[in-house]
Design a protein around this motif. Sequence first.
Motif, PDB file in Angstrom:
ATOM      1  N   VAL A 113       0.862  -1.179   0.000  1.00  0.00           N
ATOM      2  CA  VAL A 113       0.000   0.000   0.000  1.00  0.00           C
ATOM      3  C   VAL A 113       0.899   1.230   0.000  1.00  0.00           C
ATOM      4  O   VAL A 113       1.753   1.384   0.880  1.00  0.00           O
ATOM      5  CB  VAL A 113      -0.922   0.043   1.225  1.00  0.00           C
ATOM      6  CG1 VAL A 113      -1.801   1.298   1.182  1.00  0.00           C
ATOM      7  CG2 VAL A 113      -1.787  -1.213   1.301  1.00  0.00           C
ATOM      8  N   PHE A 114       0.711   2.111  -0.980  1.00  0.00           N
ATOM      9  CA  PHE A 114       1.471   3.351  -1.081  1.00  0.00           C
ATOM     10  C   PHE A 114       0.593   4.502  -0.600  1.00  0.00           C
ATOM     11  O   PHE A 114      -0.567   4.625  -1.008  1.00  0.00           O
ATOM     12  CB  PHE A 114       1.913   3.581  -2.523  1.00  0.00           C
ATOM     13  CG  PHE A 114       2.547   4.921  -2.766  1.00  0.00           C
ATOM     14  CD1 PHE A 114       3.699   5.294  -2.098  1.00  0.00           C
ATOM     15  CD2 PHE A 114       1.988   5.812  -3.664  1.00  0.00           C
ATOM     16  CE1 PHE A 114       4.291   6.534  -2.314  1.00  0.00           C
ATOM     17  CE2 PHE A 114       2.567   7.052  -3.906  1.00  0.00           C
ATOM     18  CZ  PHE A 114       3.718   7.410  -3.228  1.00  0.00           C
ATOM     19  N   ILE A 115       1.149   5.357   0.270  1.00  0.00           N
ATOM     20  CA  ILE A 115       0.454   6.549   0.757  1.00  0.00           C
ATOM     21  C   ILE A 115       1.274   7.759   0.337  1.00  0.00           C
ATOM     22  O   ILE A 115       2.417   7.931   0.779  1.00  0.00           O
ATOM     23  CB  ILE A 115       0.268   6.531   2.297  1.00  0.00           C
ATOM     24  CG1 ILE A 115      -0.478   5.272   2.725  1.00  0.00           C
ATOM     25  CG2 ILE A 115      -0.496   7.761   2.751  1.00  0.00           C
ATOM     26  CD1 ILE A 115       0.394   4.185   3.277  1.00  0.00           C
ATOM     27  N   HIS A 116       0.722   8.569  -0.547  1.00  0.00           N
ATOM     28  CA  HIS A 116       1.464   9.691  -1.133  1.00  0.00           C
ATOM     29  C   HIS A 116       1.555  10.880  -0.170  1.00  0.00           C
ATOM     30  O   HIS A 116       0.948  10.888   0.895  1.00  0.00           O
ATOM     31  CB  HIS A 116       0.819  10.127  -2.446  1.00  0.00           C
ATOM     32  CG  HIS A 116      -0.560  10.709  -2.288  1.00  0.00           C
ATOM     33  ND1 HIS A 116      -0.789  11.980  -1.807  1.00  0.00           N
ATOM     34  CD2 HIS A 116      -1.790  10.182  -2.539  1.00  0.00           C
ATOM     35  CE1 HIS A 116      -2.087  12.225  -1.794  1.00  0.00           C
ATOM     36  NE2 HIS A 116      -2.721  11.150  -2.219  1.00  0.00           N
ATOM     37  N   HIS A 189       2.812  -4.822   2.946  1.00  0.00           N
ATOM     38  CA  HIS A 189       3.878  -3.840   3.118  1.00  0.00           C
ATOM     39  C   HIS A 189       3.290  -2.438   2.943  1.00  0.00           C
ATOM     40  O   HIS A 189       2.425  -2.223   2.085  1.00  0.00           O
ATOM     41  CB  HIS A 189       4.991  -4.059   2.101  1.00  0.00           C
ATOM     42  CG  HIS A 189       5.441  -5.484   1.984  1.00  0.00           C
ATOM     43  ND1 HIS A 189       6.109  -6.137   3.001  1.00  0.00           N
ATOM     44  CD2 HIS A 189       5.305  -6.389   0.982  1.00  0.00           C
ATOM     45  CE1 HIS A 189       6.382  -7.376   2.622  1.00  0.00           C
ATOM     46  NE2 HIS A 189       5.900  -7.555   1.401  1.00  0.00           N
ATOM     47  N   LEU A 190       3.779  -1.499   3.718  1.00  0.00           N
ATOM     48  CA  LEU A 190       3.318  -0.115   3.642  1.00  0.00           C
ATOM     49  C   LEU A 190       4.473   0.776   3.231  1.00  0.00           C
ATOM     50  O   LEU A 190       5.567   0.687   3.797  1.00  0.00           O
ATOM     51  CB  LEU A 190       2.768   0.346   4.993  1.00  0.00           C
ATOM     52  CG  LEU A 190       1.710  -0.546   5.652  1.00  0.00           C
ATOM     53  CD1 LEU A 190       1.269   0.059   6.980  1.00  0.00           C
ATOM     54  CD2 LEU A 190       0.514  -0.758   4.735  1.00  0.00           C
ATOM     55  N   ILE A 191       4.240   1.631   2.232  1.00  0.00           N
ATOM     56  CA  ILE A 191       5.252   2.569   1.753  1.00  0.00           C
ATOM     57  C   ILE A 191       4.637   3.966   1.781  1.00  0.00           C
ATOM     58  O   ILE A 191       3.678   4.240   1.042  1.00  0.00           O
ATOM     59  CB  ILE A 191       5.725   2.234   0.335  1.00  0.00           C
ATOM     60  CG1 ILE A 191       6.210   0.785   0.240  1.00  0.00           C
ATOM     61  CG2 ILE A 191       6.814   3.201  -0.114  1.00  0.00           C
ATOM     62  CD1 ILE A 191       6.522   0.330  -1.182  1.00  0.00           C
ATOM     63  N   ALA A 192       5.157   4.839   2.628  1.00  0.00           N
ATOM     64  CA  ALA A 192       4.638   6.204   2.725  1.00  0.00           C
ATOM     65  C   ALA A 192       5.706   7.190   2.285  1.00  0.00           C
ATOM     66  O   ALA A 192       6.902   6.969   2.474  1.00  0.00           O
ATOM     67  CB  ALA A 192       4.195   6.509   4.148  1.00  0.00           C
TER      68      ALA A 192
END
Length: 341
Positions: A113-116, A189-192
């Motif tokens: 999950v990408f959080i911009h 996985h989390l990518i911020a």
Amino acid sequence: PPASLPEDVRVEEKQTTDVTVFYGTDRQLVNVGNAKKYSRTQTTRLFLGSARVSLPPRHREGDLERPQWWKGEFKEDAEKHVVLTGFTPLAQADWDRLVRAEVNQSAAKQAFVFIHGFNVSFEDAALRTAQMHFDLKFDGAPLFYSWASEAELSPLAYNKDNTKSDRTVPRLVQFLQLVKQRTGAQKIHLIAHSMGNKALINALTRMSTADRALFSEIILCAPDIDRDVFLDLAANFGTAGRHVTLYASANDKALKASRSWAGFPRAGDSGDGVLVVDRIETVDASPVTTDLFGLGHSFYADEPSVLTDIGVLLRQGLPAGQRTGLTPARTPGGKAYWVIK
């Protein structure tokens, strides 16, 4: 005339690559002419859907190819640019089914999950998610959460985004819970990036439990969050992932502007010293963010060496000390961190 080449030696031209990404957003869907788009108006509802992105035949790793006016490019061309070709709002049951099918196709049954961050539109978030999915060679479902950024570069828009990133937290929590409970993903996985870190950290602080990690890898890229607030909350969100990794840089011009606008140092700016926190591994990307003409803020997806390190982290789950692209270092106080080669 010369005979034509035999069928078995003809060279077939490379085609565009289509990537489907899945999303959650609290943006309002509006009509613009005959089309629909997600606006900068923030709602108190979570909307779900899928988006389709096309990557050009000669896509280069770390490059989000977009029209450049100085190249005489004033409109999108799928042969040259990364393009959002469409999106489809979905009911929850349909979203569940489609994401679960994508997860089940991966060997590790995983998703990211990408959080911009600040100054990002819905379209930009979709394009970046697709580019990262392709460049990371990620085997799993690509998802993103798009909060209602103003998508404008100004101090006023920054202040509005700062508030909106706080207001979005309940919907981000709801989205992350959906991903955990309804997609069948065994690894999430989390990518911020940038200000998206503030929303994610506040969401994880609400969700965290002391007895187990909720997610696999949590990757905090150039976090635009007050340095002291980050330190205060680290004890809570630092246990939310199997590993938590902070990527920082001393050459991030955007974070230096954020410091000026916000009035306080940012967690992702290592110019005043690398931030090292218990249970969080810090990677200093300063050596690869030395572009004199760029902001050095999107190094997590622009710099091949950083992409490579993140790819190894997602595929193998190795701690920083076991990843070959990093060099060990220590702060003046003796705390360990790592530097991108």
